[in-house]
Scaffold this active site. Sequence first.
Site, mmCIF file in Angstrom:
data_model
loop_
_atom_site.group_PDB
_atom_site.id
_atom_site.type_symbol
_atom_site.label_atom_id
_atom_site.label_comp_id
_atom_site.label_asym_id
_atom_site.label_seq_id
_atom_site.Cartn_x
_atom_site.Cartn_y
_atom_site.Cartn_z
ATOM 1 N N ARG A 1 -10.110 -8.081 18.210
ATOM 2 C CA ARG A 1 -9.420 -7.213 19.150
ATOM 3 C C ARG A 1 -10.050 -7.322 20.536
ATOM 4 N NH1 ARG A 1 -9.761 -1.639 15.865
ATOM 5 N NH2 ARG A 1 -11.867 -2.460 15.598
ATOM 6 N N ASP B 1 -10.269 -5.959 24.629
ATOM 7 C CA ASP B 1 -10.155 -4.707 25.368
ATOM 8 C C ASP B 1 -9.131 -4.805 26.495
ATOM 9 O OD1 ASP B 1 -12.150 -3.528 23.828
ATOM 10 O OD2 ASP B 1 -13.745 -4.182 25.187
ATOM 11 N N ARG C 1 -19.511 -8.495 27.812
ATOM 12 C CA ARG C 1 -19.572 -7.931 29.165
ATOM 13 C C ARG C 1 -20.926 -7.295 29.458
ATOM 14 N NH1 ARG C 1 -14.429 -4.192 29.021
ATOM 15 N NH2 ARG C 1 -15.241 -3.531 31.053
#
Length: 277
Positions: free
Chosen positions: A49, A51, A196
């Site tokens: 998945r 973001d 990130r």
Amino acid sequence: MRIALGVEYDGSEYCGWQSQPSGGSVQDALEAALSKIACSDVRVTTAGRTDTGVHASYQVLHFDTQAQRPMNAWVRGVNALLPDSIAALWALQTTDDFHARYCASERCYLYLLLNHPVRPGLYHGKIGWFHQALDVERMRVAAQMLLGEHDFSAFRAAECQAKSPVRNLTRLEITRQGDIIAFELRANGFLHHMVRNIVGCLIYVGKGKYPPEWMRKLLEGRKRSDAAPTFSAAGLYLAGITYDPKWKLPHFVEPPLAALLPRMSRPGQSGCNMKIR
């Protein structure tokens, strides 16, 4: 019948991959298109998945259906119904024991960063940006400390739902061409915001705020609060999923982003001609 599907998408317009009650996710758009081709409700399971604002150049999913359709209907037909920012790349009938998530052995993410005093305009949303000069060699030294199997709690979002923070990071390569810095990360799995957060910490090292050894201290301390803030989603791409050859899925060679990001260096710099595929 179980179908495996490869897709790519520009995540700028979507609230991430996962379906939302109000719609607006990549999953919602794909399920709507697939359901029309199948003439019945279709639910998909993905390898990973992404973001809000995160892109994918190679995402893999599977779905079950009783509809008998030629494989090109699951590609050309679905693409005719999808928004322009999402495209099916290939479709393949597989066996019922194939699972897009649990059968994946490795995932690859690519983060593209513009390191220039002036923010991007043309490639807004497609690339991250940092205005101060960065020392790539310092960042490379720091990156090596993250390789291997570790507890990545310091790089894990508070809302992460993974049962374990332990992941095996097999590759973290940093390359620079002109004003573009590319971070390639490969692992058996990634935690929520892990890429990130790693990029944000490497930028802190690159700008001289911390020495490269700081990365090892973060790993050992396991405290998210000690690390850098989560960096922008704009330059992040899910760029590949690896499966055992027995599944006979089309195998990605390298992230095909060169065509998406041609000559992104600023005037006076050499063009960014990343030969990725």
